[in-house]
Design an enzyme around this catalytic site. Structure first.
Site, PDB file in Angstrom:
ATOM      1  CG  ASP A  40      -1.642  -1.298   1.453  1.00  0.00           C
ATOM      2  OD1 ASP A  40      -2.024  -1.935   0.457  1.00  0.00           O
ATOM      3  OD2 ASP A  40      -1.826  -1.685   2.620  1.00  0.00           O
ATOM      4  CG  ASN A 179     -15.878  -7.902   0.741  1.00  0.00           C
ATOM      5  OD1 ASN A 179     -16.104  -8.602  -0.243  1.00  0.00           O
ATOM      6  ND2 ASN A 179     -15.726  -8.413   1.958  1.00  0.00           N
ATOM      7  CD  GLU A 216      -8.808  -3.022  -0.818  1.00  0.00           C
ATOM      8  OE1 GLU A 216      -9.515  -3.155   0.199  1.00  0.00           O
ATOM      9  OE2 GLU A 216      -7.803  -3.727  -1.043  1.00  0.00           O
ATOM     10  CG  ASP A 372       3.070  -4.587 -28.601  1.00  0.00           C
ATOM     11  OD1 ASP A 372       3.359  -5.438 -27.748  1.00  0.00           O
ATOM     12  OD2 ASP A 372       2.193  -4.772 -29.477  1.00  0.00           O
ATOM     13  CG  HIS A 449      11.963   6.028 -39.096  1.00  0.00           C
ATOM     14  ND1 HIS A 449      11.474   6.796 -40.133  1.00  0.00           N
ATOM     15  CD2 HIS A 449      12.330   6.893 -38.123  1.00  0.00           C
ATOM     16  CE1 HIS A 449      11.536   8.074 -39.789  1.00  0.00           C
ATOM     17  NE2 HIS A 449      12.055   8.169 -38.581  1.00  0.00           N
ATOM     18  CE1 TYR A 450      14.123   5.067 -47.654  1.00  0.00           C
ATOM     19  CE2 TYR A 450      13.147   2.916 -48.143  1.00  0.00           C
ATOM     20  CZ  TYR A 450      13.610   4.149 -48.560  1.00  0.00           C
ATOM     21  OH  TYR A 450      13.583   4.473 -49.907  1.00  0.00           O
TER      22      TYR A 450
END
Length: 473
Positions: A40, A179, A216, A372, A449-450
């Site tokens: 907690d 509860n 809770e 991812d 990146h391409y």
């Protein structure tokens, strides 16, 4: 002048792609767990430059505090007991879920406790501390927070929206066969609610009612004119998980209709990363104030013998909280123990991140699931001052190049794999605030990146260098 500018353009070649802005929330990493046998957890960053940490101890008999100037520093910070349970009567048993807050120049700790003659007569109580440092403050008991019923109640938290201070907590409605539900009320002062409490959430979904019907541990974070309240659901074993309530900050928060409840949990156990029963969270901010940090407990094993409340091994953990394009929080998954992962956005396509899709690496916006696009930067498999990028949701799988294409594959232990999955981390080629990754076994070739696919290529143009530059987030 126009002729000179044109001539200069011809000499240097085509202009590079547009640069993305440096991210407002750069990467932060921590090493988990932060604290063993501390459930907690609540971490509060104060204006004095310190983080203050409190949590439930497995003996359920005292309230402890630690402080450090960094979140990681809490791991080794000395611990001070600021209050011990009563030897008899109320506040004599089951000392649970303390939270520390600083309100109007004083410290307040909210906690739950049972009584020596009835350990399950759990109620909410408040301590008030006077002094700059709460570890050495003078603490006085302000008594029980009285609610609409004398019934099982716990997990008080407080927050301010538009200048109004609220208390949220969990309590059992004596007329209902469950509860605990989540309630909200305004506060007259730090230990007294005022007005009629409103019920915000009741455990009705299947994922909220495993073992016990539980809502809770509310925790609040605000962003972009929205109020988000996470809460914990189900039994405190591996079924424990987080749900989420959302409301507009301009709405009437004491009208239950102002809140929207996610129909699915937002944070759950993950067998791949070995994390079970993540829950009872709080929120804090990174050391530079630019990242939101999720604080929670879990266990690193699934099966528990006997009552989970008697199992002492819930650990405090932290990881960065991300935000979706629509402004809602993305909790991701409870990441593996050890260093927390990062995300890598494109220098020239700000909304696109490196991610794996069917094991091929590419850049995409709005990545779902978040994990991812999360990678742990670890010591390179090939050594020699290199790094490797390990998948957050597929531990043991790394980004590696194969025929100069970048794929996510499992480490097979071979020298070839280790070489292909190792890179020299460089300052960003288009912006030293970013990062670029040079192949270990093909020097001069960089991850880039391409056409949105990630490759390992030699670079020659400004666009190439831009495509090979990423920002860690």
């Amino acid at each position: 002048m126009a002729v000179l500018v044109g001539l200069a353009a011809c000499l240097v070649g085509p202009a590079p792609a547009a640069q993305a802005a440096v991210p407002a929330s750069p990467a932060v990493t921590y090493t988990n767990p932060i604290a063993e046998k501390r459930a907690d957890p609540h971490i509060f960053k104060h204006t004095d430059g310190y983080y203050y940490f409190t949590a439930t101890v497995p003996e359920y008999d005292r309230i402890v505090l630690r402080r450090a100037t960094t979140i990681q520093g809490l791991r080794t910070a000395p611990e001070t007991t600021i209050w011990t349970k009563h030897s008899s009567g109320v506040m004599g048993a089951h000392i649970w879920a303390p939270e520390i807050h600083f309100i109007d120049g004083k410290w307040y700790v909210y906690f739950a406790a049972g009584a020596t003659n009835d350990v399950w007569a759990i109620r909410m109580y408040v301590l008030e501390g006077t002094g700059a440092n709460p570890l050495t403050a003078t603490w006085t008991e302000k008594g029980q927070i009285k609610t609409q019923w004398e019934s099982f109640s716990l997990d008080a938290t407080t927050f301010v929206v538009n200048g109004v201070r609220y208390l949220s907590w969990a309590q059992r409605d004596p007329s209902v066969n469950n509860n605990t539900d989540i309630y909200l009320a305004k506060m007259a002062n730090p230990w007294t609610i005022t007005g009629t409490p409103v019920m915000l959430s009741r455990p009705t979904y299947s994922w909220e009612t495993v073992g016990y019907k539980v809502n809770e541990g509310p925790a609040v974070i605000q962003r972009g004119g929205k109020v988000f309240m996470s809460y914990s659901a189900s039994a405190t074993d591996s079924n424990y998980c987080l749900g989420l309530l959302s409301a507009s900050a301009s709405a009437n928060l004491l009208n239950a209709a102002s809140w929207t409840k996610s129909p699915t949990p937002v944070f759950t156990s993950n067998a791949a990363t070995g994390q079970y029963g993540p829950g009872h969270n709080s929120f804090t901010v990174s050391e530079d104030g630019k990242s939101d940090i999720l604080v929670y407990h879990d266990r690193n094993y699934k099966d528990i013998t006997g009552d989970p409340l008697n199992d002492p091994n819930r650990r405090t953990r932290v990881q960065k909280l991300y935000w979706k394009a629509d402004g809602t929080p993305d909790f991701g998954i409870p990441v593996a123990d050890g260093v927390t992962p990062q995300r890598f956005s494109s220098y020239n396509f700000a909304d696109r991140f490196i991610r794996h899709w069917e094991y091929r690496a590419r850049i995409e916006p709005n990545v779902a699931p978040l994990a991812d696009s999360q990678f742990r930067v670890v010591t390179g498999l090939a050594g020699s001052g290199t790094v490797s990028l390990e998948s957050a949701n597929f531990p043991g799988y790394y980004l590696r190049h194969k025929n100069f294409e970048v794929w996510l594959e499992r480490n097979d232990g071979s020298a070839q794999f280790k070489a292909d999955a190792s890179f020299h981390q460089r300052a960003g080629l288009s912006d030293p605030a970013g990062v670029s990754y040079e192949s270990y076994n093909f020097p001069g070739r960089y991850v880039r990146h391409y056409e949105y696919l990630v490759q390992v290529q030699a670079l020659s143009t400004a666009t190439d260098r831009a495509d090979a530059t990423f920002y860690a987030q």
